[in-house]
Design a protein around this motif. Structure first.
Motif, PDB file in Angstrom:
ATOM      1  N   GLU A   1       0.824  -1.221   0.000  1.00  0.00           N
ATOM      2  CA  GLU A   1       0.000   0.000   0.000  1.00  0.00           C
ATOM      3  C   GLU A   1       0.851   1.261   0.000  1.00  0.00           C
ATOM      4  O   GLU A   1       0.374   2.332  -0.368  1.00  0.00           O
ATOM      5  N   ALA A   2       2.119   1.162   0.390  1.00  0.00           N
ATOM      6  CA  ALA A   2       2.999   2.342   0.437  1.00  0.00           C
ATOM      7  C   ALA A   2       4.274   2.115  -0.381  1.00  0.00           C
ATOM      8  O   ALA A   2       5.304   2.723  -0.108  1.00  0.00           O
TER       9      ALA A   2
ATOM     10  N   ALA B   1       7.480   1.589   1.444  1.00  0.00           N
ATOM     11  CA  ALA B   1       8.152   2.676   2.177  1.00  0.00           C
ATOM     12  C   ALA B   1       8.641   2.123   3.517  1.00  0.00           C
ATOM     13  O   ALA B   1       7.965   1.331   4.184  1.00  0.00           O
TER      14      ALA B   1
ATOM     15  N   LYS C   1       6.600  -3.698  -8.454  1.00  0.00           N
ATOM     16  CA  LYS C   1       6.511  -2.244  -8.658  1.00  0.00           C
ATOM     17  C   LYS C   1       7.564  -1.480  -7.868  1.00  0.00           C
ATOM     18  O   LYS C   1       8.022  -0.424  -8.301  1.00  0.00           O
TER      19      LYS C   1
ATOM     20  N   ALA D   1      10.211   2.587  -1.992  1.00  0.00           N
ATOM     21  CA  ALA D   1      10.153   3.977  -2.489  1.00  0.00           C
ATOM     22  C   ALA D   1      10.710   4.961  -1.471  1.00  0.00           C
ATOM     23  O   ALA D   1      10.353   6.144  -1.498  1.00  0.00           O
ATOM     24  N   GLY D   2      11.555   4.471  -0.559  1.00  0.00           N
ATOM     25  CA  GLY D   2      12.218   5.396   0.369  1.00  0.00           C
ATOM     26  C   GLY D   2      11.759   5.244   1.792  1.00  0.00           C
ATOM     27  O   GLY D   2      10.904   4.402   2.104  1.00  0.00           O
ATOM     28  N   ALA D   3      12.346   6.065   2.656  1.00  0.00           N
ATOM     29  CA  ALA D   3      11.871   6.111   4.041  1.00  0.00           C
ATOM     30  C   ALA D   3      10.411   6.573   4.009  1.00  0.00           C
ATOM     31  O   ALA D   3       9.981   7.244   3.059  1.00  0.00           O
ATOM     32  N   ASP D   4       9.646   6.203   5.044  1.00  0.00           N
ATOM     33  CA  ASP D   4       8.222   6.544   5.061  1.00  0.00           C
ATOM     34  C   ASP D   4       8.049   8.044   5.343  1.00  0.00           C
ATOM     35  O   ASP D   4       8.332   8.510   6.447  1.00  0.00           O
ATOM     36  N   ILE D   5       7.605   8.758   4.326  1.00  0.00           N
ATOM     37  CA  ILE D   5       7.531  10.224   4.422  1.00  0.00           C
ATOM     38  C   ILE D   5       6.471  10.647   5.446  1.00  0.00           C
ATOM     39  O   ILE D   5       6.677  11.596   6.204  1.00  0.00           O
TER      40      ILE D   5
ATOM     41  N   PHE E   1      18.086   6.406  11.947  1.00  0.00           N
ATOM     42  CA  PHE E   1      18.632   5.551  10.879  1.00  0.00           C
ATOM     43  C   PHE E   1      20.073   5.065  11.126  1.00  0.00           C
ATOM     44  O   PHE E   1      20.576   4.258  10.348  1.00  0.00           O
TER      45      PHE E   1
ATOM     46  N   GLY F   1      15.850   6.061   0.682  1.00  0.00           N
ATOM     47  CA  GLY F   1      16.277   4.984   1.570  1.00  0.00           C
ATOM     48  C   GLY F   1      16.211   3.619   0.898  1.00  0.00           C
ATOM     49  O   GLY F   1      16.927   2.692   1.293  1.00  0.00           O
TER      50      GLY F   1
ATOM     51  N   GLU G   1      19.390   3.321  -0.945  1.00  0.00           N
ATOM     52  CA  GLU G   1      20.452   3.200   0.075  1.00  0.00           C
ATOM     53  C   GLU G   1      20.458   1.805   0.700  1.00  0.00           C
ATOM     54  O   GLU G   1      21.520   1.239   0.972  1.00  0.00           O
TER      55      GLU G   1
ATOM     56  N   GLU H   1      15.567  12.904  -2.376  1.00  0.00           N
ATOM     57  CA  GLU H   1      15.304  13.572  -1.092  1.00  0.00           C
ATOM     58  C   GLU H   1      15.277  15.090  -1.229  1.00  0.00           C
ATOM     59  O   GLU H   1      14.594  15.783  -0.475  1.00  0.00           O
TER      60      GLU H   1
ATOM     61  N   ILE I   1      21.375   7.748   4.621  1.00  0.00           N
ATOM     62  CA  ILE I   1      21.992   6.474   4.998  1.00  0.00           C
ATOM     63  C   ILE I   1      22.814   5.930   3.818  1.00  0.00           C
ATOM     64  O   ILE I   1      22.739   4.777   3.439  1.00  0.00           O
TER      65      ILE I   1
HETATM   66  N1  CO8 Z   1       6.668   7.234   2.045  1.00  0.00           N
HETATM   67  C1  CO8 Z   1       5.375   7.061   2.355  1.00  0.00           C
HETATM   68  N2  CO8 Z   1       4.445   6.689   1.441  1.00  0.00           N
HETATM   69  C2  CO8 Z   1       4.850   6.510   0.166  1.00  0.00           C
HETATM   70  C3  CO8 Z   1       6.198   6.697  -0.210  1.00  0.00           C
HETATM   71  C4  CO8 Z   1       7.132   7.064   0.798  1.00  0.00           C
HETATM   72  N3  CO8 Z   1       8.443   7.214   0.540  1.00  0.00           N
HETATM   73  N4  CO8 Z   1       6.280   6.468  -1.551  1.00  0.00           N
HETATM   74  C5  CO8 Z   1       5.061   6.142  -1.964  1.00  0.00           C
HETATM   75  N5  CO8 Z   1       4.188   6.178  -0.932  1.00  0.00           N
HETATM   76  C6  CO8 Z   1       2.744   5.902  -0.959  1.00  0.00           C
HETATM   77  C7  CO8 Z   1       1.977   7.059  -1.582  1.00  0.00           C
HETATM   78  O1  CO8 Z   1       1.742   8.063  -0.625  1.00  0.00           O
HETATM   79  C8  CO8 Z   1       0.711   6.355  -2.030  1.00  0.00           C
HETATM   80  O2  CO8 Z   1      -0.126   6.170  -0.913  1.00  0.00           O
HETATM   81  P1  CO8 Z   1      -1.695   6.559  -1.006  1.00  0.00           P
HETATM   82  O3  CO8 Z   1      -2.239   5.613  -2.042  1.00  0.00           O
HETATM   83  O4  CO8 Z   1      -2.198   6.287   0.377  1.00  0.00           O
HETATM   84  O5  CO8 Z   1      -1.766   7.988  -1.440  1.00  0.00           O
HETATM   85  C9  CO8 Z   1       1.214   4.969  -2.446  1.00  0.00           C
HETATM   86  O6  CO8 Z   1       2.471   4.803  -1.826  1.00  0.00           O
HETATM   87  C10 CO8 Z   1       1.408   4.844  -3.951  1.00  0.00           C
HETATM   88  O7  CO8 Z   1       2.248   5.910  -4.370  1.00  0.00           O
HETATM   89  P2  CO8 Z   1       1.896   6.878  -5.601  1.00  0.00           P
HETATM   90  O8  CO8 Z   1       0.402   7.035  -5.743  1.00  0.00           O
HETATM   91  O9  CO8 Z   1       2.700   8.131  -5.421  1.00  0.00           O
HETATM   92  O10 CO8 Z   1       2.434   5.981  -6.822  1.00  0.00           O
HETATM   93  P3  CO8 Z   1       2.963   6.498  -8.228  1.00  0.00           P
HETATM   94  O11 CO8 Z   1       3.112   5.269  -9.045  1.00  0.00           O
HETATM   95  O12 CO8 Z   1       2.109   7.608  -8.745  1.00  0.00           O
HETATM   96  O13 CO8 Z   1       4.407   7.139  -7.923  1.00  0.00           O
HETATM   97  C11 CO8 Z   1       6.616   7.201  -6.903  1.00  0.00           C
HETATM   98  C12 CO8 Z   1       5.471   6.310  -7.485  1.00  0.00           C
HETATM   99  C13 CO8 Z   1       7.272   7.992  -8.051  1.00  0.00           C
HETATM  100  C14 CO8 Z   1       7.623   6.219  -6.313  1.00  0.00           C
HETATM  101  C15 CO8 Z   1       6.071   8.178  -5.827  1.00  0.00           C
HETATM  102  O14 CO8 Z   1       5.291   7.434  -4.918  1.00  0.00           O
HETATM  103  C16 CO8 Z   1       7.144   8.900  -5.057  1.00  0.00           C
HETATM  104  O15 CO8 Z   1       7.712   9.858  -5.557  1.00  0.00           O
HETATM  105  N6  CO8 Z   1       7.384   8.457  -3.789  1.00  0.00           N
HETATM  106  C17 CO8 Z   1       8.331   9.128  -2.902  1.00  0.00           C
HETATM  107  C18 CO8 Z   1       9.773   8.850  -3.310  1.00  0.00           C
HETATM  108  C19 CO8 Z   1      10.723   9.580  -2.376  1.00  0.00           C
HETATM  109  O16 CO8 Z   1      10.735  10.794  -2.301  1.00  0.00           O
HETATM  110  N7  CO8 Z   1      11.549   8.811  -1.671  1.00  0.00           N
HETATM  111  C20 CO8 Z   1      12.520   9.384  -0.723  1.00  0.00           C
HETATM  112  C21 CO8 Z   1      11.934   9.435   0.642  1.00  0.00           C
HETATM  113  S1  CO8 Z   1      12.992  10.260   1.802  1.00  0.00           S
HETATM  114  C22 CO8 Z   1      14.180   9.103   2.208  1.00  0.00           C
HETATM  115  O17 CO8 Z   1      14.148   8.003   1.749  1.00  0.00           O
HETATM  116  C23 CO8 Z   1      15.239   9.552   3.164  1.00  0.00           C
HETATM  117  C24 CO8 Z   1      16.250   8.437   3.384  1.00  0.00           C
HETATM  118  C25 CO8 Z   1      16.742   8.389   4.784  1.00  0.00           C
HETATM  119  C26 CO8 Z   1      17.327   7.050   5.181  1.00  0.00           C
HETATM  120  C27 CO8 Z   1      16.407   5.862   5.141  1.00  0.00           C
HETATM  121  C28 CO8 Z   1      16.907   4.694   5.933  1.00  0.00           C
HETATM  122  C29 CO8 Z   1      16.324   3.381   5.586  1.00  0.00           C
END
Ligand code: CO8
Length: 258
Positions: free
Chosen positions: A23-24, A27, A59, A63-67, A84, A109, A112, A132, A141
């Motif tokens: 679902e996420a 993440a 898929k 997609a990274g740490a949970d935002i 982390f 993440g 990473e 990020e 990380i």
């Molecule tokens: N965190 C929380 N939820 C997420 C994340 C995330 N990183 N990525 C996707 N989701 C959720 C979306 O919110 C969505 O949930 P909902 O249906 O409830 O709205 C669901 O997953 C599906 O996502 P999308 O609808 O956005 O799917 P798309 O196919 O349209 O897009 C993408 C896919 C391009 C991957 C898009 O979801 C995206 O850009 N995600 C965020 C990517 C990102 O910015 N990642 C970096 C996060 S920050 C980070 O990782 C810091 C690292 C620190 C260290 C970590 C240590 C382990």
């Protein structure tokens, strides 16, 4: 042990850990990271496991740490809990080989975490990125450190500054992944590689892992000395005697991890 956010299966000495928060897009929230570290440590300690595969879904690897989970945190909280640091340390401490089998998104993440594994096999659908900067933060990380060592400064700056994604093909060219395979064959290829590793002496495989990882920490002369000393130490093992005798006798080696 039963987990909520990952699936763990052990078969023929290979432990496959599958991130499972569809679902996420897998993440990495605190529950998943805690379960993942525990599962890796269990696999490391288990006599039944000789190699580990870490994978996600078609898929998304992750997609990274949970935002959502991170968004409300304060500086005081992330600094005082050293957010982390534990994940980095616990995954880095695993001594058995870990293969990342990556399909779909490996972002932030997620990228990473893949780099924390020992090597990455990518599906042709894989996309790697450090986006990020779009969230007003930087990688936390390894995205500015390990990625720079893997692909060089120019590409690392490009990825971290623009937040663009790299295809699997570009990632292979740049040295981030060891091979690219058709998405449908990803787990078969990763499993075959894991079985190849599982056939070796585990002692020797752990020595390889430790020694290659030292190359990131040491200057060349010290790294070469470390390598030579580990090489010398292998002559104290039964597996060295068995491996060389098997070659000379034209038969398969029977390693006993001794
Ligand atoms: N965190 C929380 N939820 C997420 C994340 C995330 N990183 N990525 C996707 N989701 C959720 C979306 O919110 C969505 O949930 P909902 O249906 O409830 O709205 C669901 O997953 C599906 O996502 P999308 O609808 O956005 O799917 P798309 O196919 O349209 O897009 C993408 C896919 C391009 C991957 C898009 O979801 C995206 O850009 N995600 C965020 C990517 C990102 O910015 N990642 C970096 C996060 S920050 C980070 O990782 C810091 C690292 C620190 C260290 C970590 C240590 C382990």
């Amino acid at each position: 042990m039963a987990y909520e956010t990952i699936n763990v299966e052990v078969q023929d000495h290979v432990c496959q850990i599958k991130l499972n928060r569809p679902e996420a897009l897998n993440a990495l929230n605190s529950e998943l990271l805690s379960e993942l570290c525990t599962a890796l440590e269990e696999a490391d300690a288990s006599d039944k496991v000789r190699c580990i595969i870490l994978t996600g879904s078609e898929k998304a690897f992750a997609a990274g740490a949970d935002i959502k989970e991170m968004s409300e945190k304060s500086f005081t909280e992330v600094f005082s809990t050293n957010l982390f640091a534990g994940v980095n340390d616990r995954v880095s401490a695993i001594r058995k080989p870990i293969i990342a089998a990556v399909a779909g998104y490996a972002l932030g993440g997620g990228c990473e975490l893949a780099m924390l594994c020992d090597f990455i096999i990518a599906a042709d659908t894989a996309k790697f990125g450090q986006p990020e900067i779009n969230l007003g933060v930087i990688a936390g990380i390894g995205g500015t450190q390990r990625l720079t060592r893997f692909v060089g400064k120019s590409k690392s700056m490009d990825m971290n500054l623009t937040g663009r994604f790299m295809t699997a093909e570009e990632a292979e060219r740049a040295g981030l992944v060891s091979r690219v395979v058709p998405a449908k064959k990803l787990l078969d290829e990763a499993t075959a590689a894991a079985h190849k590793i599982a056939e070796k002496s585990l002692l020797t495989a752990m020595a390889v892992k430790e020694t290659v990882n030292r190359s990131y920490e040491l200057p060349l002369s010290e790294g070469l000395l470390f390598e030579r000393r580990v090489f010398h130490s292998m002559f104290a093992t039964e597996d060295q005697k068995e491996g060389m005798a098997a070659f000379l006798e034209k038969r398969e080696a029977q390693f006993r991890d001794k």
